[in-house]
Design an enzyme around this catalytic site. Structure first.
Site, PDB file in Angstrom:
ATOM      1  CG  ASP A 143       3.712   1.700  -1.209  1.00 16.50           C
ATOM      2  OD1 ASP A 143       4.024   2.392  -0.425  1.00 16.50           O
ATOM      3  OD2 ASP A 143       3.091   0.339  -1.041  1.00 16.50           O
ATOM      4  CG  ASP A 448      -9.579  -5.821   1.228  1.00 11.79           C
ATOM      5  OD1 ASP A 448      -9.683  -7.018   1.392  1.00 11.79           O
ATOM      6  OD2 ASP A 448      -9.684  -5.276   0.253  1.00 11.79           O
TER       7      ASP A 448
END
Length: 734
Positions: A143, A448
Site C-alpha cells: 500500500d 478483522d
C-alpha cells in the site's frame, strides 16, 4: 467400509465445573457490595452531613456496578474452554494427492515503518513451507507503492532459489533467514558447514544490496533493468496517487521457474492497488479485498492465509496442520477460518508492556472455541475463500479441492496481469457488495473483528488453534507510546462496532451462541472501562485527603465482600497468569499496563468513538512502527519504561500518579494529626487502595524525578501534572 478417522479432535479443559462454583462465589460478593452501597446511599440520608461525600458514594456505586457487570461478561470466555488437536499424518495418508492450492497474502504499507528487509524475510519464510511449491502462491500487497519494496521482492525471488531447497534439505526452523542466522551463529549438526556458510553469505550480500538501495532512496538505473515492472514507476507515481500495479515476479506455472534442485518455485506476485486522491481506500481491509480479487484471477486457491509483514512463519508444517480442520470429512466443511495466536519474538523477560497476551491466547480464545467461534485477529489466519467472499453456509456445502482446475493455465502472464489490474482499480467496487457482504467489512479500524463476526453470522464455524511451536512470530511494539497508540486504535474500532448495527447482541442474535456474543463484547467494551477506572483512581484518593470514608470499617462484617472479591479475583488472575507462562513480575506488569491502557488509550478511544458517532470525524488507521532507535531499544531490553515525549497520554498518567502521591501523604498527615483513632479504621481500605496505586506508578515517578536519559518524562509534563494534581486536591467533595 467404516467411517474414516477424524483429522482433528476437540478436548474440553478440565476443572471448569469447579471454576464455575468459584466464580459464582465472587458474583455473590459483588452483589453484596452493590447491596452495601445502596443500603448506605438510601438508608442514611439523615446522616448525610456526618457521612459526607454523598455524590462520591453514588459514583462509587455506579463504578462498581459497571465493574461487576463487565466481570460477568468476561466469564463467557472462561466457562467453556476447548482445545483443538490436528492429525496431519492422517491428512497425508488420505489427501496427499488432493492437497488444495494455498494463496498467501502479505500486507505492507510503508517502507519507512516496515523495512523491506523485514518484509522479504516474511515472504521467504512462507515460500519455504513443507508443502508442494506448485500449490503455493504468495502475494505481496504494497500500500506504500514503493519501488524499493518491489526491488527487495525481486532480490528475494532470486535468493529463494537457494533458500527453499536449503530449508527443505536440512529441515531448518524457522525459515525466516534473518531469524535463522541470528539464532544459529554456527550450523547445527544436521546442516552441512559448506552449504551453511554459502547460503549465509548469499543472504548477507542480498541484505546489503537492499539496504544500500534503501539508504540511497532510489533504485539505480542498472538495477531497474532486472524486471519490466520498474517501468510502472515514474515521476507522477506517489504513495496516494497511482495506477494499479500487478507484477508477476515468479510464474509458478512456468516449467523453467525452478530452484537450484530443479523443483518448481511458488508463484510470487507484487500488487499495489490503485489509489487516487479523494477516493476512499479503506486501509488494510481494502488491500485485503484487492488481494482476494487479484488472486482469484491468477491462482484462485481455495484456502487463503493472510499475515502481516512482520509475522514470519515459525513452523514449516503449519499448512498441513491447518488443512486437517478444513478437510475433515465430518466437520471440515463447516470451517470458515482457522486463527492462530499473535506471538512475538522480541518480548522482554518480564514482558514490560504486556504484549504477550498469554491469557488471551491460552484461555480466552480457547473459551470462544467452546461456542464454535474464534476471533479473527487480522494476521496468522487461514480462510476458506468461499466464506470470505460472502457465501452463506448451508448443510449441503461441499468444497471442490481440485487445484489444477482453479488455475488459469491458458492465459499468459501479461494477460493475467492486465485482468488483475482491472479488479485492483478504485472504481471496481462501486455498486458492488465488496466491503459489505463480500470480503472484509469496511468502515471500521478493526476490520478483522467485524469480518469474523459477519462470517460466523452467515452460519460458518471458526477454529482457534494454538500449537507448539508457535506457527507465526512477529515484532511487538517496544515503546510505551507505540503500545498505547495501538491499543487506542483497537479499542476505538471495537467500541465503534458495539455502537454499530454489528453489535453482537443484535446482529448476532439467533445466529451465534449467546456466549459468543458476550465474548465479542469483552473486547468491544474496553473503551467504556476508562471512566469507572478514572473514578476509582481519583475519588477515593481525594476522599482520603478530605477524611471522607467510602468503604466499611475494618471491624464491620461488610468489609468481607470487598476483601473477598478483591483477593479472590486477583489471586485467581495470578494463578491463571502463571499457568499460561507469566512470571509474578510479568503479572504485576500486566496489572500496571491495564491501568495505563484504561486511563489513556481507552479514554481517547471512547471520546473519538462518540465524536465519530456524531459525524464529526472519520475513521483513521495508524500503522505501528517496527523501527526504533538504539537508545530506546537498549532501555526496552533493560525493561525501563520509555516515555520521552509530552504526549497527552503521558500527561494524564503523570497527573494521576502525582494526585495519588499527594493524597496519600496528605491523608496520612491529617490522620496523624487527628487524635480520633476511629477515623483511621474508617479509612484503612482507602489507604490500601492509594498505596497500591502509588506502587503501580513507580515507573512514572522514576521518569518524572530520577531519570536523565532520553526516555524520561519532559519537565513540561512534570510541571503540568503537579499543577493539575494540586488543583484537584483543592476540589471540594460532595
Amino acid at each position: 467400509m467404516g467411517r474414516s478417522e477424524a483429522l482433528f479432535e476437540t478436548k474440553r479443559a478440565k476443572g471448569r465445573e469447579v471454576y464455575k462454583v468459584f466464580s459464582s462465589t465472587i458474583f455473590v460478593g459483588i452483589c453484596l457490595i452493590w447491596f452495601y452501597r445502596l443500603k448506605n446511599i438510601l438508608g442514611r440520608e439523615e446522616e448525610e452531613e456526618e457521612m459526607g461525600g454523598r455524590w462520591a458514594w453514588i459514583g462509587m456505586f455506579g463504578a462498581e456496578v459497571w465493574f461487576g457487570l463487565y466481570w460477568v461478561i468476561t466469564q463467557s470466555v472462561r466457562w467453556n474452554i476447548v482445545y483443538r488437536y490436528p492429525f496431519k499424518d492422517r491428512l497425508s495418508l488420505r489427501f496427499e494427492d488432493k492437497l488444495p492450492g494455498i494463496d498467501i497474502f502479505v500486507c505492507t504499507a510503508d517502507p519507512a515503518i516496515e523495512p523491506p528487509t523485514m518484509v522479504i524475510n516474511t515472504i521467504l519464510s512462507v515460500m519455504a513451507y513443507n508443502y508442494p511449491s506448485e500449490k503455493l502462491s504468495v502475494y505481496l500487497s504494497d500500500d506504500g507503492c514503493s519501488d524499493l519494496t518491489f526491488y527487495a521482492l525481486i532480490e528475494a525471488s532470486h535468493f529463494s532459489k537457494h533458500w527453499i531447497p536449503f530449508c527443505k534439505k536440512f529441515k531448518v526452523e524457522p525459515r525466516s533467514p534473518q531469524v535463522f542466522f541470528d539464532r544459529c551463529s554456527d550450523p547445527e549438526d544436521n546442516v552441512d558447514l559448506q552449504e551453511w556458510v554459502a547460503i549465509k553469505e548469499l543472504y548477507g550480500d542480498m541484505k546489503m544490496r537492499i539496504e544500500s538501495v534503501i539508504t540511497l532512496g532510489a533504485v539505480p538505473e542498472e538495477m531497474k533493468s532486472q524486471h519490466k515492472g520498474f517501468l510502472e514507476w515514474n515521476s507522477e507515481v506517489t504513495k496516494r496517487d497511482h495506477q494499479p500495479i500487478v507484477q508477476t515476479v515468479i510464474d509458478g506455472r512456468d516449467s523453467n521457474a525452478v530452484d537450484n534442485d530443479g523443483f518448481r518455485l511458488p508463484t510470487l506476485v507484487y500488487l499495489a492497488r490503485e489509489k487516487r486522491p479523494h477516493r476512499l481506500h479503506h486501509f488494510k481491509a481494502g488491500a485485503m479485498n484487492a488481494l482476494i480479487r487479484v488472486s482469484s484471477e491468477i491462482s484462485n486457491g481455495p484456502i487463503i492465509l493472510n499475515v502481516d509483514s512482520d509475522m514470519y512463519s515459525n513452523n514449516a508444517e503449519t499448512i498441513r496442520e491447518v488443512l486437517c480442520f478444513f478437510m475433515d470429512e465430518e466437520r471440515g466443511h463447516q470451517t470458515s477460518y482457522v486463527q492462530f495466536p499473535q506471538n512475538y519474538n522480541n518480548l522482554t523477560k518480564h514482558d514490560i508492556y504486556s504484549n504477550a497476551y498469554r491469557v488471551f491466547n491460552k484461555i480466552e480464545q480457547c473459551g470462544m472455541g467452546g461456542y464454535d467461534a474464534a476471533f479473527y485477529c487480522g494476521t496468522g489466519c487461514f480462510h476458506r475463500r468461499e466464506s470470505l467472499c460472502g457465501r452463506i453456509y448451508t448443510n449441503d456445502f461441499e468444497e471442490d479441492w481440485n487445484f489444477e482446475n482453479r488455475r488459469n493455465m491458458s492465459r499468459t502472464v501479461s494477460q493475467l496481469e492486465e485482468a488483475s489490474k482491472i479488479v485492483a482499480t478504485c472504481s471496481y467496487e462501486d455498486g458492488t457488495k465488496w466491503g459489505k457482504e463480500m470480503g472484509l467489512v469496511y468502515g471500521c479500524a478493526v476490520e478483522d473483528n467485524i469480518t469474523g463476526l459477519t462470517i460466523q453470522c452467515r452460519g460458518w464455524k471458526s477454529v482457534y488453534y494454538n500449537p507448539e511451536p508457535s506457527a507465526f512470530l512477529g515484532v511487538a511494539p517496544n515503546t510505551l507510546e507505540q503500545c498505547l497508540i495501538q491499543h487506542k486504535r483497537w479499542s476505538e474500532g471495537l467500541f465503534q462496532i458495539f455502537f454499530s448495527k454489528y453489535c453482537p447482541f443484535f446482529y448476532g442474535h439467533g445466529k451465534i451462541k449467546f456466549g459468543a456474543q458476550m465474548g465479542y463484547c469483552v473486547y468491544q467494551l474496553w473503551a467504556p472501562n476508562s471512566f469507572p477506572t478514572h473514578y476509582y483512581l481519583i475519588i477515593p484518593s481525594l476522599c482520603l485527603l478530605h477524611g471522607i470514608p467510602l468503604f466499611p470499617e475494618l471491624s464491620s462484617p461488610w468489609v468481607l465482600p470487598f476483601a473477598y472479591v478483591f483477593l479472590a479475583k486477583h489471586a485467581y488472575g495470578l494463578v491463571e497468569g502463571l499457568s499460561c507462562g507469566e512470571t509474578i513480575k510479568s503479572w504485576w506488569n500486566l496489572q500496571r499496563t491495564w491501568m495505563i491502557r484504561r486511563t489513556t488509550s481507552y479514554l481517547f478511544a471512547f471520546i473519538n468513538t462518540i465524536i465519530k458517532q456524531l459525524g464529526l470525524s472519520q475513521t483513521t488507521f495508524v500503522i505501528t512502527s517496527k523501527v526504533i532507535d538504539d537508545g530506546a531499544l537498549k532501555r526496552y531490553e533493560q525493561e525501563i519504561f520509555e516515555f520521552g515525549s509530552s504526549s497527552p497520554m503521558f500527561t494524564i498518567l503523570a497527573t494521576l500518579a502525582m494526585l495519588n502521591l499527594f493524597t496519600l501523604f496528605g491523608g496520612i498527615m491529617k490522620l496523624a494529626l487527628d487524635m480520633q483513632g476511629g477515623r483511621l479504621e474508617q479509612l484503612v481500605l482507602q489507604i490500601i487502595l492509594n498505596v497500591l496505586i502509588v506502587m503501580v506508578n513507580i515507573p512514572v515517578y522514576q521518569a518524572l524525578f530520577f531519570r536523565s536519559d532520553k526516555g524520561k518524562l519532559p519537565s513540561s509534563v512534570l510541571f503540568l501534572s503537579v499543577f493539575l494534581a494540586s488543583m484537584a486536591c483543592l476540589m471540594p467533595i460532595y
